[in-house]
Scaffold this active site. Structure first.
Site, short mmCIF file in Angstrom:
data_model
loop_
_atom_site.label_atom_id
_atom_site.label_comp_id
_atom_site.label_asym_id
_atom_site.label_seq_id
_atom_site.Cartn_x
_atom_site.Cartn_y
_atom_site.Cartn_z
N THR A 111 0.86 -1.19 0.06
CA THR A 111 -0.01 -0.01 -0.10
C THR A 111 0.94 1.22 -0.56
O THR A 111 0.89 2.23 -0.59
CB THR A 111 -0.80 -0.11 0.98
OG1 THR A 111 -1.60 -1.31 1.30
CG2 THR A 111 -1.83 1.28 1.18
N SER A 159 1.02 -7.69 -0.33
CA SER A 159 2.00 -8.88 -0.54
C SER A 159 1.23 -9.29 -0.31
O SER A 159 2.02 -10.90 0.10
CB SER A 159 2.47 -8.45 1.02
OG SER A 159 1.96 -7.78 1.73
N ASP A 199 0.43 -7.18 4.85
CA ASP A 199 -0.59 -8.35 5.02
C ASP A 199 0.60 -9.65 5.23
O ASP A 199 -0.26 -10.54 6.01
CB ASP A 199 -1.23 -8.35 4.14
CG ASP A 199 -2.64 -7.66 3.93
OD1 ASP A 199 -3.00 -7.02 4.51
OD2 ASP A 199 -3.01 -7.63 1.94
N THR A 219 0.10 -22.23 20.30
CA THR A 219 -1.38 -21.63 20.74
C THR A 219 -1.81 -21.26 19.19
O THR A 219 -1.26 -19.63 18.10
CB THR A 219 -1.32 -20.77 21.70
OG1 THR A 219 -2.57 -20.16 22.01
CG2 THR A 219 -0.18 -20.03 21.69
#
Ligand code: ASP
Length: 343
Positions: free
Chosen positions: A13, A58, A90, A278
């Site tokens: 961007t 990306s 991203d 996790t």
């Protein structure tokens, strides 16, 4: 002495402009970025640039881009004091994580940055991100060593360790978080470096080594209520899967159902590398806490500790690219190689 920085522009961007034809954002060239930030000329820093072709959003990043980035840094390493990689947000955390494992013996900063709003729009965050990234990439301590000889992400006044970062907000300027590791630096009136957290090389005269073989045979399974044995088996037991990151609940817990544990045991005995990460953004896997976690451990699943999924992926790509020996990969996975886990 004037510092010299290489800005590597991959897309994202920060360098996009609205296409008047269809209103979507498309990349423009690096000289236009520099025109938008005349403040950079006020620094006593020599800035060169390298633009990738094609420039990409990306979301299209592939491991081949990481290999090109690592090779470029290696080739130009002696010519610059630091490197800035302009990259879309991203997948920035994936790229920064993987590069941290590919660049061994790093003694110079490699700072990823980008923005949430294009650099040409009035309220852009791109200018501040780029200006501070340049200052950080050029910063030296009183002995003349780089202040941050790490792969990192600079975004919205914070410098985060690359392999601890995750994209946290799709809208806020403060797009990245590093919940399990404090910022390496924070920019206010001054840039304050968190010297206790910043990693230093063992030898400042170390030679950079780049590891450009990546083995991408990794799958990610996100455990969720309602997951079926069929879906799980198709991910974990696929013959092309050498390793699987199992994203579990809380401190590393998953279903205690027989079919789930049977698939885990089958995969482990077929030689798959299974890593427990996790789903929580903050905190660590502890497979000794609950019976549901302990069964995973006994079934042959390794603890990812407090690693992010992005870093787990990059670590597996890089370790598996180095060796066909799964035993070695498993041993290295549980070690802290470049600040990616707390140990
Ligand atoms: N889709 C863009 C990219 O990652 C988003 C951004 O740069 O912020 O390239």
């Amino acid at each position: 002495m004037t510092a010299s920085i290489l800005i590597i522009y991959t897309g994202g961007t920060i360098g996009m402009k609205e296409d008047p034809m269809d209103g979507t954002l498309k990349p423009f060239d690096f000289s236009q970025i520099m025109e938008e930030v005349p403040e950079l000329n006020k620094f006593d820093v020599k800035i060169d640039s390298y633009t990738f072709d094609p420039l990409i959003d990306s979301s299209d990043v592939e491991p081949s881009l990481w290999i090109s980035l690592a090779e470029l840094i290696y080739e130009r390493y002696e010519d610059y004091d630091g490197f800035i990689i302009l990259h879309g947000t991203d997948t920035m955390a994936y790229s920064a994580s993987t590069l941290s494992f590919m660049l061994e013996g790093l003694t110079k900063p490699v700072v990823f940055t980008g923005s949430q709003l294009p650099i040409g729009v009035p309220r852009t965050d791109g200018k501040e991100n780029l200006i501070s990234a340049v200052e950080i990439a050029a910063a030296k301590d009183y002995e003349g060593h780089a202040r941050v000889p790490e792969v990192c992400i600079y975004f919205d006044s914070k410098l985060l360790r690359g392999n601890r970062s995750t994209k946290y907000s799709a809208e806020a300027f403060n797009a990245f978080a590093s919940p399990n590791c404090p910022p390496l630096a924070e920019a206010g009136i001054q840039i304050r470096y968190n010297t206790d957290v910043i990693r230093k090389p063992i030898y400042w005269d170390a030679q950079l080594r780049v590891q450009t073989r990546l083995d991408t045979r990794v799958a990610i399974l996100k455990v969720h209520p309602g997951m079926t044995p069929q879906v799980m088996r198709s991910v974990v037991s696929d013959p092309l899967t050498r390793a699987c990151i199992i994203e579990t609940y809380g401190s590393g817990n998953a279903l205690s159902k027989d079919w789930f544990l049977d698939i885990v045991r089958e995969a482990a005995s077929a030689g798959k590398i299974l890593l427990n990460v996790t789903q929580c953004k903050s905190g660590t896997v502890n497979m000794n806490l609950y019976a549901t976690g302990a069964t995973l451990k006994h079934a042959g699943v390794l603890s990812g500790s407090d690693i992010t999924t992005e870093a787990a992926l990059g670590k597996l790509f890089s370790l598996m690219g180095r060796s066909d020996n799964d035993g070695w990969v498993k041993t290295m996975l549980e070690k802290n190689l470049c600040g990616e886990i707390t140990k």
